[in-house]
Scaffold this motif. Structure first.
Motif, PDB file in Angstrom:
ATOM      1  N   VAL A  89     110.832  19.668  34.590  1.00  0.00           N
ATOM      2  CA  VAL A  89     110.669  20.689  33.556  1.00  0.00           C
ATOM      3  C   VAL A  89     112.025  21.263  33.166  1.00  0.00           C
ATOM      4  O   VAL A  89     112.823  21.639  34.032  1.00  0.00           O
ATOM      5  CB  VAL A  89     109.760  21.841  34.051  1.00  0.00           C
ATOM      6  CG1 VAL A  89     109.670  22.950  32.996  1.00  0.00           C
ATOM      7  CG2 VAL A  89     108.370  21.319  34.394  1.00  0.00           C
ATOM      8  N   VAL A  90     112.281  21.311  31.866  1.00  0.00           N
ATOM      9  CA  VAL A  90     113.353  22.132  31.317  1.00  0.00           C
ATOM     10  C   VAL A  90     112.677  23.311  30.648  1.00  0.00           C
ATOM     11  O   VAL A  90     111.914  23.142  29.685  1.00  0.00           O
ATOM     12  CB  VAL A  90     114.229  21.363  30.301  1.00  0.00           C
ATOM     13  CG1 VAL A  90     115.181  22.317  29.592  1.00  0.00           C
ATOM     14  CG2 VAL A  90     115.015  20.259  30.998  1.00  0.00           C
ATOM     15  N   ALA A  91     112.897  24.511  31.172  1.00  0.00           N
ATOM     16  CA  ALA A  91     112.248  25.706  30.640  1.00  0.00           C
ATOM     17  C   ALA A  91     113.035  26.231  29.443  1.00  0.00           C
ATOM     18  O   ALA A  91     114.263  26.337  29.494  1.00  0.00           O
ATOM     19  CB  ALA A  91     112.152  26.781  31.714  1.00  0.00           C
ATOM     20  N   VAL A  92     112.301  26.544  28.379  1.00  0.00           N
ATOM     21  CA  VAL A  92     112.898  27.107  27.172  1.00  0.00           C
ATOM     22  C   VAL A  92     112.312  28.501  26.986  1.00  0.00           C
ATOM     23  O   VAL A  92     111.097  28.653  26.852  1.00  0.00           O
ATOM     24  CB  VAL A  92     112.588  26.236  25.942  1.00  0.00           C
ATOM     25  CG1 VAL A  92     113.177  26.862  24.687  1.00  0.00           C
ATOM     26  CG2 VAL A  92     113.130  24.831  26.135  1.00  0.00           C
ATOM     27  N   THR A  93     113.155  29.527  26.996  1.00  0.00           N
ATOM     28  CA  THR A  93     112.628  30.882  26.997  1.00  0.00           C
ATOM     29  C   THR A  93     113.646  31.879  26.476  1.00  0.00           C
ATOM     30  O   THR A  93     114.844  31.619  26.489  1.00  0.00           O
ATOM     31  CB  THR A  93     112.218  31.280  28.430  1.00  0.00           C
ATOM     32  OG1 THR A  93     111.719  32.616  28.451  1.00  0.00           O
ATOM     33  CG2 THR A  93     113.394  31.185  29.386  1.00  0.00           C
ATOM     34  N   SER A  94     113.141  33.007  26.011  1.00  0.00           N
ATOM     35  CA  SER A  94     114.029  34.124  25.657  1.00  0.00           C
ATOM     36  C   SER A  94     114.089  35.131  26.814  1.00  0.00           C
ATOM     37  O   SER A  94     114.858  36.084  26.764  1.00  0.00           O
ATOM     38  CB  SER A  94     113.521  34.821  24.389  1.00  0.00           C
ATOM     39  OG  SER A  94     112.184  35.266  24.564  1.00  0.00           O
ATOM     40  N   ALA A  95     113.271  34.930  27.853  1.00  0.00           N
ATOM     41  CA  ALA A  95     113.245  35.830  29.011  1.00  0.00           C
ATOM     42  C   ALA A  95     114.478  35.615  29.881  1.00  0.00           C
ATOM     43  O   ALA A  95     114.940  34.493  30.040  1.00  0.00           O
ATOM     44  CB  ALA A  95     111.973  35.602  29.826  1.00  0.00           C
ATOM     45  N   VAL A 110     114.192  22.168  36.341  1.00  0.00           N
ATOM     46  CA  VAL A 110     115.528  21.680  36.678  1.00  0.00           C
ATOM     47  C   VAL A 110     116.620  22.303  35.821  1.00  0.00           C
ATOM     48  O   VAL A 110     117.789  22.257  36.174  1.00  0.00           O
ATOM     49  CB  VAL A 110     115.591  20.138  36.552  1.00  0.00           C
ATOM     50  CG1 VAL A 110     114.683  19.483  37.583  1.00  0.00           C
ATOM     51  CG2 VAL A 110     115.215  19.677  35.149  1.00  0.00           C
ATOM     52  N   GLN A 111     116.237  22.873  34.675  1.00  0.00           N
ATOM     53  CA  GLN A 111     117.203  23.524  33.805  1.00  0.00           C
ATOM     54  C   GLN A 111     116.494  24.631  33.027  1.00  0.00           C
ATOM     55  O   GLN A 111     115.288  24.553  32.773  1.00  0.00           O
ATOM     56  CB  GLN A 111     117.818  22.538  32.798  1.00  0.00           C
ATOM     57  CG  GLN A 111     118.755  21.511  33.379  1.00  0.00           C
ATOM     58  CD  GLN A 111     120.135  22.079  33.676  1.00  0.00           C
ATOM     59  OE1 GLN A 111     120.354  23.279  33.624  1.00  0.00           O
ATOM     60  NE2 GLN A 111     121.075  21.198  33.990  1.00  0.00           N
ATOM     61  N   TYR A 112     117.262  25.654  32.644  1.00  0.00           N
ATOM     62  CA  TYR A 112     116.776  26.704  31.752  1.00  0.00           C
ATOM     63  C   TYR A 112     117.639  26.721  30.503  1.00  0.00           C
ATOM     64  O   TYR A 112     118.862  26.598  30.591  1.00  0.00           O
ATOM     65  CB  TYR A 112     116.850  28.083  32.422  1.00  0.00           C
ATOM     66  CG  TYR A 112     115.710  28.360  33.376  1.00  0.00           C
ATOM     67  CD1 TYR A 112     114.603  29.101  32.970  1.00  0.00           C
ATOM     68  CD2 TYR A 112     115.736  27.869  34.679  1.00  0.00           C
ATOM     69  CE1 TYR A 112     113.557  29.354  33.835  1.00  0.00           C
ATOM     70  CE2 TYR A 112     114.702  28.110  35.550  1.00  0.00           C
ATOM     71  CZ  TYR A 112     113.607  28.860  35.128  1.00  0.00           C
ATOM     72  OH  TYR A 112     112.570  29.095  35.994  1.00  0.00           O
ATOM     73  N   VAL A 113     116.997  26.876  29.346  1.00  0.00           N
ATOM     74  CA  VAL A 113     117.718  27.011  28.077  1.00  0.00           C
ATOM     75  C   VAL A 113     117.235  28.295  27.420  1.00  0.00           C
ATOM     76  O   VAL A 113     116.036  28.450  27.146  1.00  0.00           O
ATOM     77  CB  VAL A 113     117.454  25.814  27.139  1.00  0.00           C
ATOM     78  CG1 VAL A 113     118.266  25.971  25.862  1.00  0.00           C
ATOM     79  CG2 VAL A 113     117.800  24.499  27.826  1.00  0.00           C
ATOM     80  N   LEU A 114     118.160  29.227  27.204  1.00  0.00           N
ATOM     81  CA  LEU A 114     117.801  30.510  26.612  1.00  0.00           C
ATOM     82  C   LEU A 114     117.824  30.435  25.086  1.00  0.00           C
ATOM     83  O   LEU A 114     118.745  29.864  24.497  1.00  0.00           O
ATOM     84  CB  LEU A 114     118.769  31.602  27.087  1.00  0.00           C
ATOM     85  CG  LEU A 114     118.688  31.983  28.567  1.00  0.00           C
ATOM     86  CD1 LEU A 114     119.720  33.066  28.880  1.00  0.00           C
ATOM     87  CD2 LEU A 114     117.291  32.471  28.937  1.00  0.00           C
ATOM     88  N   LYS A 115     116.798  30.999  24.463  1.00  0.00           N
ATOM     89  CA  LYS A 115     116.730  31.061  22.996  1.00  0.00           C
ATOM     90  C   LYS A 115     117.536  32.258  22.504  1.00  0.00           C
ATOM     91  O   LYS A 115     117.560  33.294  23.163  1.00  0.00           O
ATOM     92  CB  LYS A 115     115.283  31.202  22.546  1.00  0.00           C
ATOM     93  CG  LYS A 115     114.391  30.030  22.928  1.00  0.00           C
ATOM     94  CD  LYS A 115     112.978  30.266  22.428  1.00  0.00           C
ATOM     95  CE  LYS A 115     112.079  29.073  22.772  1.00  0.00           C
ATOM     96  NZ  LYS A 115     110.704  29.271  22.292  1.00  0.00           N
ATOM     97  N   PRO A 116     118.118  32.171  21.310  1.00  0.00           N
ATOM     98  CA  PRO A 116     118.214  30.968  20.479  1.00  0.00           C
ATOM     99  C   PRO A 116     119.314  30.045  21.007  1.00  0.00           C
ATOM    100  O   PRO A 116     120.288  30.509  21.588  1.00  0.00           O
ATOM    101  CB  PRO A 116     118.587  31.529  19.113  1.00  0.00           C
ATOM    102  CG  PRO A 116     119.368  32.769  19.412  1.00  0.00           C
ATOM    103  CD  PRO A 116     118.743  33.342  20.656  1.00  0.00           C
TER     104      PRO A 116
END
Length: 238
Positions: A89-95, A110-116
């Motif tokens: 899972v690559v989590a995509v979130t603004s949290a 395995v990774q987090y990507v912050l929005k935007p």
């Protein structure tokens, strides 16, 4: 079909986009398909849709929004692990809650990507994931294990267009979100303490990322001025 049922590492890496915002989902599909070695195999806008997609499609990686209409993304990840699905899972979130980050580690995040975020940011995370996934054989010692983990766990700073910085982007984003009626570039410049030209560059970046909209305002002689408004995520107001 459950990820891992087929023997060996799949090439390309098959990605399911789980994102409730259709516009963002389409953008993520486009981003994934631009990264060599990856292919988007479908989209799901809810956790239930994601489960159905996994029943019929082999998936190696979930690009997972954590805020879904029918539950939290980590709840979905937990239920998938319990059911025997092993896609990463690559989590995509603004949290930005670090407790959520810690919880996600045990669930295959395995990774987090912050929005935007930009295409370059996601590409960096996917490339690092592919390098980690492609590691094979037996490690010669602790150093080699550490290097493999560092590939995944120590990404470089999020890539932004040249001349933009993450702290200023955060301030511009905050000013825009707080302005119920929107702001012009001049208004953002005054609120944040930057030049009008610089403010417009950040605002246009948010437009490109799908997090802001713009429209002209008329009523004065000369060219109309653009007003920018934050685009809230569906059902969340933010």
């Amino acid at each position: 079909m459950r990820a891992g049922d087929a023997g060996g590492t799949q090439s390309p890496i098959r990605v399911l986009i789980v994102e409730d915002d259709p516009v963002a989902a389409d953008a993520h599909v486009m981003y994934v398909d631009r990264v060599p070695g990856f292919v988007a195999v479908g989209t799901a806008h809810t956790g239930a849709e994601a489960r159905r997609a996994l029943e019929r499609t082999q998936v190696d990686l979930l690009l997972l929004d954590l805020h879904l209409p029918d539950g939290h993304g980590l709840q979905l990840a937990r239920s998938l692990r319990a059911a025997g699905y092993h896609a990463d899972v690559v989590a995509v979130t603004s949290a930005r809650d670090l407790a959520v980050v810690r919880e996600g580690v045990s669930l295959g995040v395995v990774q987090y990507v912050l929005k935007p975020f930009t295409f370059a940011t996601l590409r960096d995370r996917l490339v690092r994931y592919a390098e980690f996934r492609g590691a094979a054989g037996e490690a010669s010692g602790q150093d080699e294990v550490d290097r493999a983990l560092a590939t995944l766990r120590a990404p470089g700073p999020a890539a932004l267009p040249k001349g933009l910085s993450a702290p200023t982007l955060e301030r511009v984003t905050g000013a825009l979100r707080e302005a119920e009626t929107g702001l012009t570039a001049a208004g953002v410049a005054e609120a944040v303490g930057i030049s009008r030209i610089t403010a417009r560059r950040y605002l246009e970046h948010l437009v490109d990322a799908g997090r802001a909209g713009r429209e002209p305002i008329y009523g004065q002689v000369g060219r109309p001025e653009l007003v920018y408004r934050w685009v809230p995520r569906a059902g969340r107001g933010r």
